[in-house]
Scaffold this active site. Sequence first.
Site, PDB file in Angstrom:
ATOM      1  CB  ALA A  54      14.359  -5.963  11.964  1.00 11.18           C
TER       2      ALA A  54
ATOM      3  CB  CYS B 299       2.543  -4.166  10.340  1.00 11.08           C
ATOM      4  SG  CYS B 299       1.494  -5.446  11.084  1.00 11.08           S
TER       5      CYS B 299
ATOM      6  CB  ALA C   1       7.133 -12.097  10.152  1.00 10.94           C
TER       7      ALA C   1
ATOM      8  CB  CYS D 216      -0.218  -9.769   9.618  1.00  8.77           C
ATOM      9  SG  CYS D 216      -0.981  -8.293  10.323  1.00  8.77           S
TER      10      CYS D 216
END
Length: 418
Positions: free
Chosen positions: A14, A160, A322, A355
């Site tokens: 990403a 995560c 994110a 999250c």
Amino acid sequence: MKSKYSVLIIGGGAGGMMTAAQLKRSKPNLSVGIIEPAETHYYQPAWTLVGAGTYDYDDTARPMKDLIPNGVDWIKDYANGFDTDNNIVKTKSSGDIQYDYLVVSPGLVMDPSQIEGLESALGKGVVCSNYTDSKHTWEVLKNFKGGNAVFTQPTTPIKCGGAPQKIAYLAADYFRKNNIESEVIFATPGTVLFGVKEIRDTLQKVVNRYGIHFKPYYAPIKVDGEKKIITFKYVGDDENQCITNESKQIGERLSGDTHIEMPFDMLHIAPPQVAPKFIRESNLVNESGWLDVDIHSLQHNTFDNIFGLGDVAGLPTAKTGAAIRKQVPVVIDNLLSLMDNKKATNQSYNGYSSCPLVTGYGKMALAEFDYDGNFTPDPKLKLMLIFNSAKEHWRLWLLKKYGLPYLYWNKMMKGDQV
């Protein structure tokens, strides 16, 4: 393939893809190369849902070649070292590649060897992990007939950090829906369910709803896959707290001063995770073995023409996609400043991470927070009629299952800021 690039990027995940795409939008004629050996790019956040049987694994994968931005060279190779004095990245097969500016975003790697017995047990029988094989997790969940279902995580940073408990909640919901008698245990080296109070309050209600045994200060140190026993080291201050009245119910017993043995009929574990070896052995890391960058500008603390982002970066926030979404624009802005003979003055990354905490089939809360642990929900959520994302909501589940994958593939990977 060239032997020198204006901007060289390590990693086609990403962070690398978003950086390349946004760079080419800002400077279409810029010479950009990505070093990435993998043929396939995965949308890993959906692996939690794959492990619960509610998402197709094949839909998490796209060919790497389809994601490389136009005008960017794909160097299909392994980076394996640095010569930072001469602005060189060494590769396994392609030789030395020079750069004017370097963006380091290779992600992290699993290191199950840090827990005794885990390497030989992981992915076999009833020992599973969404981090390594989410399809196997679903097979274990489907075949579970009852007993102890243990969910745990290591003492290292992990991508995560909420993922080990997400699958615990989904499993507990699955067992309830299918009338499977079980004791669900969530054991963590941490002290609380979640660091953000608003989210923690919601998760405590979820734990109570399912009757989950929450075990703080439990650090996994050994897995015996054949005997189906996991051993924890109690890392709290008060040793008397490590065994409670519920111990007989789940078969816990003390072994040694601060070691607890727990039998399992299903074990889901997040393996220990570290920076890739070529990063750890370089002069780019901090004392903990992560890329040593400024936590606000993402610029390397020693080498001004090097930036790092994503899971490999030594940042005191959660390692999530994110977070990368907010990190990339800061890196781009600072790179463009350096190219314009200015200083990298953008210090705006505040540790934002997110999250999506799936709490059952059709339910989710969304934790968004910064370096200080402040709850920072996106105002755009109100457009979805979600006015308190710290609470469970079915619309958040739809966002997780459908909205976020769409944004990832169709916006983020193409250089849009979302």
